[in-house]
Scaffold this active site. Structure first.
Site, mmCIF file in Angstrom:
data_model
loop_
_atom_site.group_PDB
_atom_site.id
_atom_site.type_symbol
_atom_site.label_atom_id
_atom_site.label_comp_id
_atom_site.label_asym_id
_atom_site.label_seq_id
_atom_site.Cartn_x
_atom_site.Cartn_y
_atom_site.Cartn_z
ATOM 1 N N HIS A 164 60.977 58.465 -55.379
ATOM 2 C CA HIS A 164 61.172 58.980 -56.739
ATOM 3 C C HIS A 164 62.142 60.163 -56.788
ATOM 4 O O HIS A 164 62.760 60.424 -57.823
ATOM 5 C CB HIS A 164 59.823 59.382 -57.330
ATOM 6 C CG HIS A 164 59.770 59.354 -58.827
ATOM 7 N ND1 HIS A 164 60.881 59.518 -59.626
ATOM 8 C CD2 HIS A 164 58.729 59.182 -59.685
ATOM 9 C CE1 HIS A 164 60.523 59.458 -60.904
ATOM 10 N NE2 HIS A 164 59.226 59.248 -60.966
ATOM 11 N N ASP A 379 67.957 40.821 -65.100
ATOM 12 C CA ASP A 379 68.216 39.386 -64.880
ATOM 13 C C ASP A 379 68.978 39.217 -63.565
ATOM 14 O O ASP A 379 70.110 39.673 -63.433
ATOM 15 C CB ASP A 379 69.023 38.840 -66.054
ATOM 16 C CG ASP A 379 69.346 37.363 -65.929
ATOM 17 O OD1 ASP A 379 68.981 36.745 -64.906
ATOM 18 O OD2 ASP A 379 69.994 36.822 -66.850
#
Length: 458
Positions: A164, A379
């Site tokens: 992170h 995608d």
């Protein structure tokens, strides 16, 4: 469809490999920002995407591996390793092309078998994002771990675990989108990455100009940190009917508040009642707020560092639990409004002056809205995922502290938000009762808003 709590499957994994940039990249050291390297971001955070097959017979693992190598040419710091400068705890990236960990796998299960389990907590999650030995450290370890698990139906699951300190959710989605674009044959990402971490560095000289109660060092004098044992994980769905019921609980002048504000006020209050803190002690909710547009000019579109704050609302436990929901809502709204450019400058300065502290976890609840992060639009060449977003709740090794707001379409086709919650089992029972009362028993004037909510557990 198998119920979530009984779905068990086997995953066969190939040996983990390191995927390096497809072409040589600069060998250099790049400093993280003073917002990036705070203690509270030094952990690994997982995300998961489920994709149906398209009947083409193409291998998603191969396509994504190739797209990953090509995307790392542009995002080459992600192929490096984090180091800490001696004496200052300052994090820098050693851009050494060591690579990203990649695991290719197969599971003896179909996407349909997950049924309603396409929301946290996910069955066999530890198999879908295998913790490769030695990979989970913050320093001197891969920044990213990716696993692509092919399913029997031709679909696949993409899981990623990110250090992170390198990026927030928006930055991770930007990188994942680039991998997808490159996997589909693009020559370059549609949004080029921007490092420029100095944009969120401390001023010279640093000066704290705002109040940052989210970093107060609070002692756990009454042992109120949630225990690790006997934890229960559930997810709750909030659609139009549920949000209408919650809005009916606040005064008319507050009903135009955002969904995030109303939902956060509700969950904070229900959770506080459930964990039963000392009535006189302070409790707090930290509302993660994206600050990219708070700057003048805004941060560059391709910036993929951490660009958010933890604005906090604080009150006594008895005031939160005994007052109507509108009391909590007003506190949440004020906290959100705190995040400005000056607030972010002050935050970076605080990190340098106070040794990069962790945000307060004692009697704290942290909420993060990922509904606009874009996980659901990633995608890789197989279309959009049927689920995309955080793989679980929690922050690092601290259970029960955090919940994510995740966009979700339920089995009736209704769009809403699913929220994973983690609490000790006795507290979870109280939490469910409190939430059920708010949703099922609106005031008499709004009886048409009666509704139920979906619970999934593992």
């Amino acid at each position: 469809m198998a119920p979530q709590d009984s779905l068990v499957f086997k995953v066969r994994r190939c040996e983990a490999e390191l995927v390096r940039p497809a072409r040589p990249t600069p060998r250099e050291h790049k400093r993280l920002s003073d917002v990036d390297d705070q203690e509270g971001l030094r952990f690994q955070i997982p995300a998961i995407q489920f994709y149906p097959g398209d009947g083409s017979g193409r291998d998603p693992a191969r396509a994504i591996r190739e797209g990953l190598a090509r995307a790392l040419v542009f995002y080459y710091p992600l192929a490096g390793r984090l180091r800490e400068l001696p004496g200052s705890r300052k994090l820098v990236v050693d851009c050494n092309e060591e690579g990203v960990l990649f695991v290719e796998a197969d599971a003896d299960v179909t996407l349909d078998q997950f049924g309603d389990a396409l929301q946290p907590p996910f069955p066999c999650l530890e198999e879908l994002i295998f913790d490769v030995p030695g990979s989970s450290a913050v320093l001197d370890a891969p920044v990213l771990l990716i696993q692509v698990t092919r399913l029997k139906c031709g679909g696949f699951i993409f899981t990623v675990r990110l250090n992170h300190a390198m990026s927030d959710a928006a930055g991770l989605v930007q990188f994942m989108t680039a991998v997808g674009e490159m996997a589909k044959g693009a020559d370059a990402p549609s949004v080029l990455p921007v490092w420029q971490r100095e944009l969120l560095d401390a001023r010279d000289p640093p000066r704290i100009t705002c109040t940052h109660r989210e970093y107060e060092q609070v002692e756990d004098t009454k042992r109120t940190l949630i225990p690790l044992d006997d934890m229960e994980h559930r997810s709750f769905f909030f659609g139009a009917a549920q949000m209408s019921a919650l809005r009916s609980r606040v005064p008319p002048h507050q009903r135009a508040s955002s969904t995030f504000e109303v939902l956060t006020a509700c969950l904070w209050r229900c959770r506080t009642i459930a964990i039963q803190p000392d009535p006189e002690e302070e409790v707090r909710v930290l509302c993660i707020g994206n600050a990219r547009t708070k700057f003048n000019p805004p941060l560059p579109a391709g910036y993929y560092g951490n660009a958010f704050a933890f604005p906090v609302a604080v009150t006594r436990a008895d005031k939160l639990c005994q007052n109507p929901l509108g009391y909590a809502l007003e506190l949440v709204k004020k906290a959100k409004a705190d995040v400005t450019e000056e607030y972010m400058r002050s935050l970076a300065d605080l990190m340098v002056l106070r040794g990069r502290p962790h945000f307060t976890v004692v009697r704290s609840f942290l909420v993060s809205d990922t509904t606009k992060a874009g996980f659901g639009n990633v995608d890789f060449g197989w279309g959009k995922p049927v689920y995309g977003g955080p793989a679980k709740g929690g922050v690092g090794a601290i259970p029960g502290v955090a919940s994510f707001y995740i966009p979700f379409r339920n089995r009736e086709g209704e769009n809403g938000i699913v929220v994973p919650v983690c609490l000790p089992a006795p507290a979870m029972r109280i939490f469910v009762q409190e939430l059920d009362a708010l949703l099922k028993d609106p005031p008499p004037s709004t009886t048409t808003n009666k509704s139920t909510f979906v619970i999934s557990s593992l």
